[in-house]
Design a protein around this motif. Structure first.
Motif, PDB file in Angstrom:
ATOM      1  N   ASN A 191     -13.422  -7.088  29.343  1.00  0.00           N
ATOM      2  CA  ASN A 191     -12.288  -8.012  29.449  1.00  0.00           C
ATOM      3  C   ASN A 191     -11.615  -7.989  30.818  1.00  0.00           C
ATOM      4  O   ASN A 191     -10.851  -8.894  31.147  1.00  0.00           O
ATOM      5  CB  ASN A 191     -11.244  -7.692  28.376  1.00  0.00           C
ATOM      6  N   SER A 209     -15.092 -14.903  26.818  1.00  0.00           N
ATOM      7  CA  SER A 209     -14.257 -15.796  26.014  1.00  0.00           C
ATOM      8  C   SER A 209     -13.865 -17.035  26.820  1.00  0.00           C
ATOM      9  O   SER A 209     -13.509 -16.927  27.985  1.00  0.00           O
ATOM     10  CB  SER A 209     -13.001 -15.033  25.599  1.00  0.00           C
ATOM     11  N   GLY A 232     -12.619 -16.959  21.876  1.00  0.00           N
ATOM     12  CA  GLY A 232     -12.099 -15.591  21.849  1.00  0.00           C
ATOM     13  C   GLY A 232     -10.595 -15.514  22.017  1.00  0.00           C
ATOM     14  O   GLY A 232     -10.031 -14.443  22.213  1.00  0.00           O
ATOM     15  N   GLN A 233      -9.912 -16.653  21.937  1.00  0.00           N
ATOM     16  CA  GLN A 233      -8.461 -16.636  22.103  1.00  0.00           C
ATOM     17  C   GLN A 233      -7.794 -17.028  20.801  1.00  0.00           C
ATOM     18  O   GLN A 233      -8.118 -18.053  20.218  1.00  0.00           O
ATOM     19  CB  GLN A 233      -8.061 -17.595  23.226  1.00  0.00           C
ATOM     20  N   THR A 247      -6.152 -12.358  17.044  1.00  0.00           N
ATOM     21  CA  THR A 247      -6.387 -11.522  18.202  1.00  0.00           C
ATOM     22  C   THR A 247      -7.136 -12.288  19.279  1.00  0.00           C
ATOM     23  O   THR A 247      -7.560 -13.423  19.069  1.00  0.00           O
ATOM     24  CB  THR A 247      -7.123 -10.226  17.787  1.00  0.00           C
ATOM     25  N   THR A 248      -7.267 -11.653  20.432  1.00  0.00           N
ATOM     26  CA  THR A 248      -7.809 -12.307  21.618  1.00  0.00           C
ATOM     27  C   THR A 248      -8.713 -11.342  22.365  1.00  0.00           C
ATOM     28  O   THR A 248      -8.396 -10.165  22.468  1.00  0.00           O
ATOM     29  CB  THR A 248      -6.643 -12.737  22.546  1.00  0.00           C
ATOM     30  N   GLY A 249      -9.822 -11.836  22.853  1.00  0.00           N
ATOM     31  CA  GLY A 249     -10.675 -11.010  23.708  1.00  0.00           C
ATOM     32  C   GLY A 249     -12.139 -11.388  23.599  1.00  0.00           C
ATOM     33  O   GLY A 249     -12.554 -12.064  22.660  1.00  0.00           O
ATOM     34  N   SER A 251     -14.397  -9.526  22.821  1.00  0.00           N
ATOM     35  CA  SER A 251     -14.905  -8.860  21.614  1.00  0.00           C
ATOM     36  C   SER A 251     -15.145  -9.838  20.480  1.00  0.00           C
ATOM     37  O   SER A 251     -16.010  -9.615  19.647  1.00  0.00           O
ATOM     38  CB  SER A 251     -13.880  -7.856  21.093  1.00  0.00           C
ATOM     39  N   PHE A 252     -14.333 -10.893  20.422  1.00  0.00           N
ATOM     40  CA  PHE A 252     -14.359 -11.779  19.257  1.00  0.00           C
ATOM     41  C   PHE A 252     -15.171 -13.047  19.537  1.00  0.00           C
ATOM     42  O   PHE A 252     -15.553 -13.757  18.614  1.00  0.00           O
ATOM     43  CB  PHE A 252     -12.932 -12.061  18.806  1.00  0.00           C
TER      44      PHE A 252
ATOM     45  N   GLU B  87     -11.089  -1.023  26.731  1.00  0.00           N
ATOM     46  CA  GLU B  87     -10.805  -2.460  26.753  1.00  0.00           C
ATOM     47  C   GLU B  87      -9.357  -2.718  26.332  1.00  0.00           C
ATOM     48  O   GLU B  87      -8.835  -2.034  25.449  1.00  0.00           O
ATOM     49  CB  GLU B  87     -11.704  -3.184  25.741  1.00  0.00           C
ATOM     50  N   PRO B  88      -8.709  -3.720  26.929  1.00  0.00           N
ATOM     51  CA  PRO B  88      -7.384  -4.102  26.445  1.00  0.00           C
ATOM     52  C   PRO B  88      -7.501  -4.873  25.133  1.00  0.00           C
ATOM     53  O   PRO B  88      -8.581  -5.361  24.789  1.00  0.00           O
ATOM     54  CB  PRO B  88      -6.870  -5.018  27.553  1.00  0.00           C
ATOM     55  N   VAL B  90      -5.128  -7.448  22.183  1.00  0.00           N
ATOM     56  CA  VAL B  90      -3.905  -8.128  21.748  1.00  0.00           C
ATOM     57  C   VAL B  90      -4.071  -8.481  20.281  1.00  0.00           C
ATOM     58  O   VAL B  90      -5.072  -9.091  19.903  1.00  0.00           O
ATOM     59  CB  VAL B  90      -3.686  -9.435  22.533  1.00  0.00           C
ATOM     60  N   VAL B  91      -3.132  -8.080  19.444  1.00  0.00           N
ATOM     61  CA  VAL B  91      -3.192  -8.487  18.033  1.00  0.00           C
ATOM     62  C   VAL B  91      -1.846  -9.057  17.599  1.00  0.00           C
ATOM     63  O   VAL B  91      -0.789  -8.629  18.058  1.00  0.00           O
ATOM     64  CB  VAL B  91      -3.613  -7.329  17.105  1.00  0.00           C
ATOM     65  N   SER B 141      -0.885 -12.994  23.012  1.00  0.00           N
ATOM     66  CA  SER B 141      -2.097 -13.558  22.415  1.00  0.00           C
ATOM     67  C   SER B 141      -3.039 -14.318  23.325  1.00  0.00           C
ATOM     68  O   SER B 141      -4.169 -14.569  22.969  1.00  0.00           O
ATOM     69  CB  SER B 141      -1.763 -14.494  21.229  1.00  0.00           C
ATOM     70  N   VAL B 143      -5.442 -15.126  26.714  1.00  0.00           N
ATOM     71  CA  VAL B 143      -6.309 -14.394  27.629  1.00  0.00           C
ATOM     72  C   VAL B 143      -5.540 -14.015  28.898  1.00  0.00           C
ATOM     73  O   VAL B 143      -5.708 -12.928  29.435  1.00  0.00           O
ATOM     74  CB  VAL B 143      -7.553 -15.252  27.967  1.00  0.00           C
ATOM     75  N   LEU B 146      -3.427 -10.998  28.315  1.00  0.00           N
ATOM     76  CA  LEU B 146      -4.297  -9.821  28.233  1.00  0.00           C
ATOM     77  C   LEU B 146      -4.659  -9.358  29.649  1.00  0.00           C
ATOM     78  O   LEU B 146      -4.623  -8.167  29.963  1.00  0.00           O
ATOM     79  CB  LEU B 146      -5.556 -10.206  27.451  1.00  0.00           C
TER      80      LEU B 146
END
Lengths: 312, 205
Positions: A191, A209, A232-233, A247-249, A251-252, B87-88, B90-91, B141, B143, B146
């Protein structure tokens, strides 16, 4: 467990184990054999990379290498297998064992949920590489990924990377082995703009993302190393306790692309890893299928239905 | 997961000379992080690799009075994932989740609705995690947020590294010979770095 054995054999039936080291079954050149000796039954794959009809992921085995997956989360459903990589504190031996421990964080459950909603009928397995001890996570990630490649999963979702360069070479050769053995590793780009692995390697499908709201949009990056972008956002994902969060990243975005791979493979199981990557490329929203520039305007091919797949 | 509530002696150097500039720096980090994101609270956890635990090292806002020094297992929860993955994260919409990060929720008696966390990484080494709880709705939330948190955490980690206990111990040894100026200069460098970042971020935001 104090054994220093490598990954133990899983309880489920396993297809032929594949060697991931060099020197096994290498074909340097065709000596004494001709085309008839190496027949290949091909599947051209779906037109423009999009499978026609119901492509649900059925029959495709997907492995999530992450923090584990919560058991029986309503948005994930039953897992086909749940494993954990354990490192013995004293001997340093690493084993892969069946586990019922679920998810230590929520992250793996989120990834599994995205795969499930993208390819509802695929088989999801989990191997947990996070949540035991902090130290040695590079070793454990390596062992978990190697185990997944050895089990010949069709798709491996890796929403993780390591910045430790001492693992880079080993990861590179593992990624290449997976590619040739038709195990597609779908790997998140980091990220933040740091050097990490294995997403940097061309033999994996790397994902970052994009910032669009469309949950079914993927893009091809004309300027890799990250090859694809997925949603991913602000993604709604399953989390611990049967709930969901947003969630955001990267990863998703990654499990979305892993799910797409499962969908394509369920309709076209004979496709190779490079064909699969091509299918993602062709179906990316920003890839235009312009007519091939030609010096002979009276081409017999209907305009608009041809593709310029040349490199330049 | 029940947090251990003993005082965190293990991670920090026993020398008060070592602790003072570091505490000041970390308190500044959490105060600035909270200000940037308009958040209810912010905390820094430092990794105690020996004990395999994350330790609350500085807190701004909710829990400020009693959280510092508390510990929880390094591989668990969102902070654990951030520490181990580098890794960062956000949730959002967390409060709908009663089982969320219980170690944190129990110890703070406060369950946030949203949480941002980024690793403190310097020179490829993970020093800990910076968390921001309940950032203002405009500051969560995305990018970009983040990225901003990850950048700020990297800057904070770089500043922190200037005054790691090892460095301070070295400085103390040098102090015997050369007086107190070097440790003080290093500390001022780190705080100045952070101050300029704060101005930069406020200017941008």
């Amino acid at each position: 467990m104090t054994t220093t054995e490598p990954a133990q054999a899983p309880a489920e039936p396993v297809r032929t184990r594949v060697g991931t080291g060099p020197g096994q079954g290498l074909t340097w050149s065709l000596r004494g054999r001709g085309p008839d000796d190496v027949p290949v039954l091909a599947d051209a794959g779906p037109p423009l990379g999009r499978p026609a009809g119901p492509a649900t992921g059925r029959g495709v085995r997907v492995c999530v290498v992450d923090s584990g997956v919560e058991r029986d989360h309503p948005l994930v459903g039953p897992l086909a297998g749940s494993w954990v990589v354990v490192k013995d504190g004293e001997s340093g031996g690493i084993t892969v064992e069946p586990t019922t421990t679920g998810d230590t964080c929520g992250h793996g459950t989120a990834c599994a949920g995205i795969i499930r909603r993208t390819a509802p009928e695929c088989e999801i397995h989990s191997v947990r590489v996070l949540g035991e001890r902090f130290s040695g996570t590079g070793d454990i990630l390596m062992a978990g990924l190697r185990w997944a490649v050895e089990q010949r999963f069709d798709v491996v979702n890796l929403s993780l990377s390591t910045t430790r360069t001492r693992f880079a070479q080993e990861l590179h050769s593992l990624a290449d082995s997976a590619y040739f053995a038709r195990t597609v590793i779908v790997a998140s780009a980091h990220n933040t703009p740091v050097e990490s692995f294995p997403w940097r390697f061309a033999s994996v499908i790397s994902v970052g993302s994009h910032q669009e709201d469309d949950p079914e949009l993927h893009l091809y990056n004309p300027d890799p190393p990250v090859e694809f972008f997925g949603p991913g956002q602000n993604v709604t994902v399953p989390w611990l306790g049967g709930r969901t969060i947003r969630t955001t990243g990267n990863s998703f975005a990654t499990p979305y692309v892993a799910g797409l791979c499962a969908r394509v493979l369920s309709a076209h199981p004979r496709m190779t890893a490079f064909q699969l990557k091509n299918a993602l490329y062709l179906s990316a929203a920003n890839v235009r299928h312009a007519p091939r520039p030609s010096s002979t305007p009276a081409s017999s091919t209907p305009a608009g239905d041809t593709r310029d797949d040349s490199e330049n | 997961m029940t947090p251990r509530t003993d005082s965190a002696a293990a991670f920090s150097s026993t020398a008060t000379v070592a602790d003072a500039p570091r505490s000041e720096l970390l308190q500044s980090v959490v105060d600035v992080a909270r200000a940037i994101f308009g958040a209810e609270a912010s905390s820094v956890f430092l990794l105690d690799e020996e004990a395999d635990e994350l330790v609350f090292q500085a807190v701004s806002g909710q829990g400020e009075e009693f959280l510092v020094g508390r510990r929880f297992p390094a591989g668990r929860g969102i902070a654990g994932w951030v520490a181990t993955s580098g890794e960062p994260m956000v949730v959002d919409d967390l409060s709908a989740d009663p089982s969320f990060d219980r170690s944190l929720a129990e110890s703070t008696a406060y369950v946030p609705n949203a949480l941002m966390a980024a690793p403190l990484i310097s020179d490829a080494r993970i020093l800990g995690v910076l968390e921001v709880l309940d950032p203002s709705p405009q500051a969560r939330s995305g990018v970009r947020e983040l990225d901003l948190l990850a950048m700020f955490a990297r800057q904070a980690a770089a500043a922190l590294r200037v005054i790691t206990p090892e460095r301070v111990r070295e400085a103390e040894e040098r102090t015997v010979l050369a007086g107190h100026t070097l440790a003080g200069a290093e500390r001022e460098d780190a705080l100045r770095l952070l101050g300029s970042l704060e101005r930069l971020l406020r200017g941008v935001g």
